[in-house]
Write a protein that holds these residues in place. Structure first.
Motif, PDB file in Angstrom:
ATOM      1  N   THR A 102      -9.306   2.551 -24.101  1.00 10.53           N
ATOM      2  CA  THR A 102      -9.698   2.371 -22.704  1.00 10.53           C
ATOM      3  C   THR A 102      -8.530   2.451 -21.729  1.00 10.53           C
ATOM      4  OG1 THR A 102      -9.635  -0.012 -23.166  1.00 10.53           O
ATOM      5  CG2 THR A 102     -11.787   1.066 -23.206  1.00 10.53           C
ATOM      6  N   GLY A 103      -7.287   2.568 -22.235  1.00 15.10           N
ATOM      7  CA  GLY A 103      -6.154   2.843 -21.366  1.00 15.10           C
ATOM      8  C   GLY A 103      -5.734   1.675 -20.494  1.00 15.10           C
ATOM      9  N   SER A 104      -4.921   2.003 -19.510  1.00 13.49           N
ATOM     10  CA  SER A 104      -4.433   1.037 -18.513  1.00 13.49           C
ATOM     11  C   SER A 104      -4.890   1.537 -17.155  1.00 13.49           C
ATOM     12  CB  SER A 104      -2.902   0.944 -18.563  1.00 13.49           C
ATOM     13  OG  SER A 104      -2.463   0.551 -19.837  1.00 13.49           O
ATOM     14  N   ASP A 105      -5.764   0.787 -16.505  1.00 13.06           N
ATOM     15  CA  ASP A 105      -6.473   1.321 -15.345  1.00 13.06           C
ATOM     16  C   ASP A 105      -6.197   0.583 -14.044  1.00 13.06           C
ATOM     17  OD1 ASP A 105      -7.692  -1.027 -16.044  1.00 13.06           O
ATOM     18  OD2 ASP A 105      -9.746  -0.256 -16.008  1.00 13.06           O
ATOM     19  N   ARG A 106      -5.247  -0.354 -14.060  1.00 10.08           N
ATOM     20  CA  ARG A 106      -4.969  -1.093 -12.822  1.00 10.08           C
ATOM     21  C   ARG A 106      -3.462  -1.277 -12.673  1.00 10.08           C
ATOM     22  NH1 ARG A 106      -6.096  -7.415 -14.234  1.00 10.08           N
ATOM     23  NH2 ARG A 106      -5.964  -7.254 -16.505  1.00 10.08           N
ATOM     24  N   ASP A 107      -3.061  -1.712 -11.483  1.00  8.17           N
ATOM     25  CA  ASP A 107      -1.639  -1.849 -11.196  1.00  8.17           C
ATOM     26  C   ASP A 107      -1.059  -3.095 -11.844  1.00  8.17           C
ATOM     27  OD1 ASP A 107      -0.779   0.273  -9.142  1.00  8.17           O
ATOM     28  OD2 ASP A 107      -2.678  -0.461  -8.324  1.00  8.17           O
ATOM     29  N   ALA A 108       0.150  -2.937 -12.404  1.00 14.51           N
ATOM     30  CA  ALA A 108       0.889  -4.120 -12.851  1.00 14.51           C
ATOM     31  C   ALA A 108       1.260  -4.948 -11.626  1.00 14.51           C
ATOM     32  CB  ALA A 108       2.136  -3.691 -13.613  1.00 14.51           C
ATOM     33  N   PRO A 109       1.292  -6.258 -11.773  1.00 16.30           N
ATOM     34  CA  PRO A 109       1.609  -7.114 -10.615  1.00 16.30           C
ATOM     35  C   PRO A 109       3.085  -7.032 -10.241  1.00 16.30           C
ATOM     36  CG  PRO A 109       1.393  -8.445 -12.596  1.00 16.30           C
ATOM     37  CD  PRO A 109       0.998  -7.047 -12.982  1.00 16.30           C
ATOM     38  N   LEU A 110       3.367  -7.280  -8.976  1.00 10.81           N
ATOM     39  CA  LEU A 110       4.732  -7.419  -8.476  1.00 10.81           C
ATOM     40  C   LEU A 110       4.749  -8.689  -7.635  1.00 10.81           C
ATOM     41  CD1 LEU A 110       7.609  -6.312  -8.165  1.00 10.81           C
ATOM     42  CD2 LEU A 110       6.816  -5.085  -6.131  1.00 10.81           C
ATOM     43  N   ASN A 111       5.319  -9.733  -8.177  1.00 15.71           N
ATOM     44  CA  ASN A 111       5.233 -11.053  -7.543  1.00 15.71           C
ATOM     45  C   ASN A 111       6.423 -11.284  -6.620  1.00 15.71           C
ATOM     46  OD1 ASN A 111       2.810 -11.792  -8.882  1.00 15.71           O
ATOM     47  ND2 ASN A 111       3.990 -12.202 -10.740  1.00 15.71           N
ATOM     48  N   ILE A 112       6.317 -10.759  -5.406  1.00 23.26           N
ATOM     49  CA  ILE A 112       7.314 -11.034  -4.378  1.00 23.26           C
ATOM     50  C   ILE A 112       6.582 -11.510  -3.128  1.00 23.26           C
ATOM     51  CG2 ILE A 112       8.978  -9.357  -5.273  1.00 23.26           C
ATOM     52  CD1 ILE A 112       8.144  -7.445  -3.054  1.00 23.26           C
ATOM     53  N   PRO A 113       7.229 -12.294  -2.283  1.00 20.90           N
ATOM     54  CA  PRO A 113       6.564 -12.783  -1.060  1.00 20.90           C
ATOM     55  C   PRO A 113       6.061 -11.624  -0.199  1.00 20.90           C
ATOM     56  CG  PRO A 113       8.629 -13.957  -1.414  1.00 20.90           C
ATOM     57  CD  PRO A 113       8.595 -12.835  -2.416  1.00 20.90           C
ATOM     58  N   GLY A 114       4.854 -11.793   0.346  1.00 22.24           N
ATOM     59  CA  GLY A 114       4.298 -10.813   1.265  1.00 22.24           C
ATOM     60  C   GLY A 114       3.561  -9.667   0.614  1.00 22.24           C
ATOM     61  N   ILE A 115       3.528  -9.621  -0.725  1.00 17.23           N
ATOM     62  CA  ILE A 115       2.928  -8.461  -1.391  1.00 17.23           C
ATOM     63  C   ILE A 115       1.425  -8.376  -1.140  1.00 17.23           C
ATOM     64  CG2 ILE A 115       2.407  -9.576  -3.597  1.00 17.23           C
ATOM     65  CD1 ILE A 115       3.970  -6.055  -3.120  1.00 17.23           C
ATOM     66  N   GLU A 116       0.808  -9.485  -0.731  1.00 16.51           N
ATOM     67  CA  GLU A 116      -0.640  -9.488  -0.484  1.00 16.51           C
ATOM     68  C   GLU A 116      -0.993  -9.225   0.985  1.00 16.51           C
ATOM     69  OE1 GLU A 116      -2.707  -9.521  -2.927  1.00 16.51           O
ATOM     70  OE2 GLU A 116      -1.104  -9.881  -4.384  1.00 16.51           O
ATOM     71  N   LEU A 117      -0.001  -8.949   1.824  1.00 21.70           N
ATOM     72  CA  LEU A 117      -0.282  -8.672   3.240  1.00 21.70           C
ATOM     73  C   LEU A 117      -1.159  -7.433   3.403  1.00 21.70           C
ATOM     74  CD1 LEU A 117       3.185  -9.246   4.979  1.00 21.70           C
ATOM     75  CD2 LEU A 117       1.059 -10.459   5.520  1.00 21.70           C
ATOM     76  N   PRO A 118      -2.000  -7.395   4.424  1.00 22.60           N
ATOM     77  CA  PRO A 118      -2.695  -6.155   4.747  1.00 22.60           C
ATOM     78  C   PRO A 118      -1.693  -5.016   4.967  1.00 22.60           C
ATOM     79  CG  PRO A 118      -3.637  -7.978   5.980  1.00 22.60           C
ATOM     80  CD  PRO A 118      -2.397  -8.513   5.317  1.00 22.60           C
ATOM     81  N   GLY A 119      -1.978  -3.872   4.386  1.00 19.45           N
ATOM     82  CA  GLY A 119      -1.034  -2.760   4.433  1.00 19.45           C
ATOM     83  C   GLY A 119      -0.224  -2.623   3.161  1.00 19.45           C
ATOM     84  N   SER A 120      -0.413  -3.567   2.211  1.00 18.96           N
ATOM     85  CA  SER A 120       0.243  -3.498   0.906  1.00 18.96           C
ATOM     86  C   SER A 120      -0.792  -3.086  -0.134  1.00 18.96           C
ATOM     87  CB  SER A 120       0.850  -4.855   0.545  1.00 18.96           C
ATOM     88  OG  SER A 120       1.391  -4.841  -0.751  1.00 18.96           O
ATOM     89  N   TYR A 121      -0.484  -2.042  -0.902  1.00 16.95           N
ATOM     90  CA  TYR A 121      -1.472  -1.449  -1.797  1.00 16.95           C
ATOM     91  C   TYR A 121      -0.885  -1.223  -3.187  1.00 16.95           C
ATOM     92  CZ  TYR A 121      -3.140  -0.162   2.875  1.00 16.95           C
ATOM     93  OH  TYR A 121      -3.510  -0.182   4.186  1.00 16.95           O
ATOM     94  N   GLY A 122      -1.781  -1.145  -4.168  1.00 19.15           N
ATOM     95  CA  GLY A 122      -1.400  -0.716  -5.498  1.00 19.15           C
ATOM     96  C   GLY A 122      -1.481   0.798  -5.597  1.00 19.15           C
ATOM     97  N   ALA A 123      -0.497   1.401  -6.253  1.00 18.72           N
ATOM     98  CA  ALA A 123      -0.487   2.854  -6.398  1.00 18.72           C
ATOM     99  C   ALA A 123      -1.692   3.348  -7.187  1.00 18.72           C
ATOM    100  CB  ALA A 123       0.812   3.300  -7.078  1.00 18.72           C
ATOM    101  N   ALA A 124      -2.119   2.576  -8.193  1.00 20.02           N
ATOM    102  CA  ALA A 124      -3.250   3.022  -9.009  1.00 20.02           C
ATOM    103  C   ALA A 124      -4.509   3.192  -8.162  1.00 20.02           C
ATOM    104  CB  ALA A 124      -3.504   2.034 -10.144  1.00 20.02           C
ATOM    105  N   ASP A 125      -4.709   2.269  -7.216  1.00 22.25           N
ATOM    106  CA  ASP A 125      -5.878   2.374  -6.336  1.00 22.25           C
ATOM    107  C   ASP A 125      -5.771   3.618  -5.451  1.00 22.25           C
ATOM    108  OD1 ASP A 125      -6.926   0.023  -7.345  1.00 22.25           O
ATOM    109  OD2 ASP A 125      -5.972  -1.225  -5.816  1.00 22.25           O
TER     110      ASP A 125
END
Length: 465
Positions: A102-125
């Motif tokens: 089934t592979g790897s279908d989502r982005d690995a996390p990057l735990n830095i401050p602000g990563i969840e702000l609007p305008g921040s995206y995962g490359a896989a998406d």
């Protein structure tokens, strides 16, 4: 398994890992019946939905995969979500062995401050969006003039290139119509790619990097101060021709006269920059990086010097990550199904007899097609060993393809087949031939219901978006 019938095997996931495993199993010397289940209506996995549309040479992998499935001895059962439409227990009733690819279908996390702000995206998406994956939204907010891409692998380069490239130069590809329209309206001028280590440690392939320098009306900008080499770097250059080519290409770009940069858009490659914070209050306003220095073995440490770069969007491309498979143990830290050389392990550490894994869900998202093939050979070798030891037996009495299809029919699952893929394939090619103004091999159908209806020979309204 009895001597009166072939070994019945289900593979879950019709990307390269699943198809190569099925091919190797079909040539293993066992008398075997193989069904290849796929969650989407179309096969080929990340080769169809994870490779940028302007990579025709890489997409030629589909030709090889096509030839395997076209033989007819491996049956495709598409549009079936294992864990939702059918369970692992259902498969175990009808098959002597089940292999998950089934592979790897989502982005690995990057735990830095602000990563969840609007305008921040995962490359896989983002990749799924521009590749027309049927399960992602059909719109994407391309509003930023300046963008940061975090990571120095091929996916990071793909994302940077698609963001910077003029949509008109993508029209010869199979890019979906809605994606082309959105990219045409993008205001982007500068894409900044950040990597925490040096030029000798990047994960780009030479081909990907050279292609970056050929994008029309896009300049590639590198910075002299980012070029550090230590003993580990020199050893990497000596021992790997690929690393040597990548470093040479990057060094050649440092020699270009800045006055020659006249393009409307730019891709900036920043090395020795470790992302530490996404800046902004209500949405992304910048990226803060820490300058790093090499320690002698190719790894780095922080210097305490920080640089703020104004951007209005951030894409993290720091790797893919697997998703849990219902009914199976899952390693949340590594994003894989726990296994030993492809034999899946239960929660108690013992083998789950007759259950196997191959590809990225087995070993994590590393390696290209060559690794996928050798990986499949290892898993299949263990399956063959278990079969010859008499360990593999379906849990039910109604075994094999017809019994499984009868269950899917009874449940109202609108599954697709290889013949259905050929119908969809022909339909997409016809759309390309009918396109006005440019010669196109195909135009990808995106809407899932339309894909399914075309594949099943049903009436449809022709929705493509």
């Amino acid at each position: 398994m009895t001597s009166s019938r072939p070994l019945s095997v289900a593979l879950v996931g019709a990307g390269p890992a699943g198809i190569y495993a099925a091919d190797i199993l079909s040539k293993s010397g066992l008398e075997v019946s193989i069904d290849l289940f796929e969650r989407l209506p179309a096969p080929f996995g990340l080769v169809r939905y994870g490779v940028a549309p302007d990579h025709p040479r890489i997409k030629q992998i589909i030709v090889a995969l096509y030839k395997i499935l076209q033989r007819g001895d491996i049956r495709l059962v598409g549009n079936v979500d294992v864990g939702k439409d059918v369970s692992l227990a259902d498969l175990q009733r009808h098959y002597d062995a089940v292999i998950f690819s089934t592979g790897s279908d989502r982005d690995a996390p990057l735990n830095i401050p602000g990563i969840e702000l609007p305008g921040s995206y995962g490359a896989a998406d983002f990749v799924s969006w521009y590749d027309g994956h049927p399960d992602v939204p059909r719109t994407w907010p391309l509003e930023a003039r300046e963008v940061a891409v975090l990571g120095v692998g091929n996916v990071a380069l793909d994302v940077a290139r698609i963001l910077a490239k003029h949509a008109r130069d993508l029209m010869v590809t199979e890019i979906p119509e809605n994606v082309a329209q959105a990219l045409s309206a993008s205001p982007v001028t500068d894409v900044h790619v950040f990597g925490r280590r040096g030029p000798a440690q990047v994960k780009f392939t030479p081909l990907e990097l050279r292609e970056l320098g050929k994008v029309p009306d896009v300049d590639v900008v590198v910075y002299d101060e980012d070029f550090q080499f230590d003993e580990g770097s020199e050893e990497a250059i000596r021992s790997s021709n690929q690393t040597k080519q990548v470093v040479k290409t990057l060094m050649d770009w440092t020699l270009k006269d800045p006055a020659e940069r006249t393009a409307a858009r730019r891709i900036h490659l920043h090395f020795m920059h470790r992302p530490v914070e996404v800046l902004g209050s209500d949405r992304v306003e910048g990226i803060r990086t820490e300058r790093t220095e090499l320690t002698g073995d190719g790894s780095v440490r922080g210097t305490g010097e920080f640089v703020d770069t104004p951007v209005q969007a951030v894409y993290r491309a720091v790797g893919y990550f697997g998703s849990p498979v219902p009914g199976l143990p899952f390693d949340e830290r590594s994003g894989v199904i726990p296994n030993t050389e492809g034999r899946v392990l239960g929660d108690d550490g013992d083998y789950l007899t007759g259950v196997y894994a191959t590809g990225w869900i087995k070993r994590g998202p590393v390696g290209l097609i060559g690794s996928t093939k050798s990986d499949a050979q290892q898993t299949i070798a263990h399956l063959v060993e278990d079969a010859r030891a008499g360990l593999l037996r379906a849990h039910g009495d109604a075994v094999g393809h017809e019994a499984m299809l009868a269950e899917l029919d009874a449940a109202g699952v609108r599954y697709t087949t290889w013949e259905g893929w050929e119908l969809l394939d022909a339909f997409e090619q016809q759309l390309g031939q009918a396109y006005e103004g440019v010669e196109r091999e195909r135009v990808k159908v995106v809407e899932r219901e339309t894909m399914t209806a075309i594949s099943r020979g049903e009436e449809h309204d022709g929705r493509l978006l």
